[in-house]
Design an enzyme around this catalytic site. Structure first.
Site, PDB file in Angstrom:
ATOM      1  N   LYS A 156       0.844  -1.204   0.000  1.00  0.00           N
ATOM      2  CA  LYS A 156       0.000   0.000   0.000  1.00  0.00           C
ATOM      3  C   LYS A 156       0.876   1.248   0.000  1.00  0.00           C
ATOM      4  O   LYS A 156       0.591   2.218  -0.695  1.00  0.00           O
ATOM      5  CB  LYS A 156      -0.960  -0.034   1.206  1.00  0.00           C
ATOM      6  CG  LYS A 156      -2.073  -1.039   0.973  1.00  0.00           C
ATOM      7  CD  LYS A 156      -2.855  -1.415   2.220  1.00  0.00           C
ATOM      8  CE  LYS A 156      -3.781  -2.586   1.884  1.00  0.00           C
ATOM      9  NZ  LYS A 156      -4.382  -3.191   3.067  1.00  0.00           N
ATOM     10  N   GLN A 200      -5.008  -2.150   9.105  1.00  0.00           N
ATOM     11  CA  GLN A 200      -4.693  -3.424   8.461  1.00  0.00           C
ATOM     12  C   GLN A 200      -5.276  -4.565   9.308  1.00  0.00           C
ATOM     13  O   GLN A 200      -4.922  -4.722  10.472  1.00  0.00           O
ATOM     14  CB  GLN A 200      -3.164  -3.567   8.312  1.00  0.00           C
ATOM     15  CG  GLN A 200      -2.740  -4.795   7.533  1.00  0.00           C
ATOM     16  CD  GLN A 200      -3.249  -4.774   6.088  1.00  0.00           C
ATOM     17  OE1 GLN A 200      -3.114  -3.782   5.392  1.00  0.00           O
ATOM     18  NE2 GLN A 200      -3.849  -5.874   5.658  1.00  0.00           N
ATOM     19  N   ASP A 256     -11.316   2.443   3.706  1.00  0.00           N
ATOM     20  CA  ASP A 256     -11.691   1.069   3.379  1.00  0.00           C
ATOM     21  C   ASP A 256     -13.204   0.891   3.211  1.00  0.00           C
ATOM     22  O   ASP A 256     -13.676  -0.197   2.895  1.00  0.00           O
ATOM     23  CB  ASP A 256     -11.219   0.160   4.526  1.00  0.00           C
ATOM     24  CG  ASP A 256     -10.216  -0.851   4.045  1.00  0.00           C
ATOM     25  OD1 ASP A 256     -10.017  -0.953   2.835  1.00  0.00           O
ATOM     26  OD2 ASP A 256      -9.634  -1.543   4.903  1.00  0.00           O
TER      27      ASP A 256
END
Ligand code: NAP
Length: 301
Positions: free
Chosen positions: A53, A97, A120
């Protein structure tokens, strides 16, 4: 033989578009987009995902803020760190994460992210927006799959679609997005009886069960479009690499490929699109925070 849907190529195209968007608007914004990624603990796979990322951000001109916290971090400490990022004017998107170490409540942590920085698309408010068809950051993997279907000119409207898996990360938002695009959708899960009977009706089959090679030719109807979300490292007798392992999905690619009209490979199908959609969410949030025009709505289902 079905066509291989190329997620890597589309991800590259989307990145080029984002580079252009940032280039055109950065002077007006006065700063680049910012993405904060929080990793807790030392899970090696998470380490690889976070690095990917970070690299993707630097390729397109998004500033990344990586926070690596000890596995003993308490929920209060983690929420305080999220609060600081919520207030940081240079951060447009925040991503945790997953999975978190045992003992840290995922729901509480995801809720602590400001909905307007939810890179997200997993905050309950944004999941609600998805349900209502309102604009907002979208769950990255299903949004990436919608972009793959669209760029490969696969018609969704009127199709019979089946999603295998009902996680909040993939299966549930996927089913909503396909329904919103006017497919008739069924969702299968671990208690579904006679999976083969259901999946073999699918003109579009999305598999996110987390079970290597669960779906074989018996599960798939002729000319179906098959999207494989699963990703697993398994032993390989042919020694594809030095460790004697290879990546595979939830779909037995070799058995299914000849029957379908299109299929995503693993790797190189859905995976690269998940990272791209994270960038799309981040740049969209930056546009919103900096009062710029919203130019990426075609990529947010
Ligand atoms: P998850 O949270 O474990 O959910 C799996 C879902 O599949 C559950 O709903 C489960 O049913 C269902 N399931 C399990 N076994 C089944 C079976 N035999 N028949 C039918 N349904 C079954 O997993 P996830 O987070 O959605 O991820 C799924 C897979 O996608 C994993 O391999 C993950 O690594 C991969 N993934 C890849 C990407 C990417 O970017 N490529 C992104 C996210 C996830 P129940 O609800 O009844 O338990």
């Amino acid at each position: 033989m079905g066509i291989k849907i190329d997620g890597k190529a589309l991800a590259k195209d989307i990145e080029q578009r984002l580079v252009h968007e940032i280039d055109v608007e950065i002077d007006h914004a006065g700063r680049p987009p910012g993405l904060a990624v929080i990793r807790v603990g030392d899970d090696p796979a998470s380490g690889v995902y976070v690095r990917n990322k970070e690299k993707a951000c630097s390729r397109i001109g998004v500033k990344s803020f990586v926070l690596h916290l000890d596995k003993k971090t308490t929920i209060d400490q983690l929420i305080s760190e999220i609060d600081l990022l919520n207030q940081n004017q240079n951060v447009d998107g925040i991503l945790i994460q997953l999975p978190l170490p045992a003992g840290l409540n995922e729901d509480l942590v995801l809720k602590a992210i400001s909905p307007s920085k939810d890179a997200d698309g997993l905050h309950p408010l944004n999941l609600g927006k998805l349900l209502k068809g309102e604009i907002g950051p979208r769950s990255c993997t299903p949004a990436g799959i919608m972009a793959l279907l669209s760029s490969n000119e696969i018609t969704i409207e009127g199709k019979r679609a089946v999603v295998v898996g009902r996680s909040i990360l993939v299966g549930k938002p996927m089913a909503i997005m396909l329904q919103e695009a006017n497919a008739t959708v069924s969702v299968a899960h671990s208690r579904t009886k006679n999976l083969i009977e259901l999946t073999s009706q699918a003109e579009i089959l999305v598999v996110a069960a987390g079970k290597p090679n669960l779906i074989t030719d018996k599960h798939v109807r002729n000319n179906a479009v098959v999207i494989d979300v699963g990703i697993h490292r398994v032993k390989n007798h042919l020694m594809e690499n030095q460790s004697g392992t290879k990546l595979c999905g939830d779909v037995d690619f070799e058995k299914v490929e000849s029957k379908v009209s299109a299929i995503t490979p693993v790797p190189g199908g859905v995976g690269p699109m998940t990272v791209s959609m994270l960038l799309v969410n981040t740049v969209s949030l930056w546009q919103e925070h900096c009062g710029l025009s919203f130019t990426l709505s075609d990529l947010l289902p």
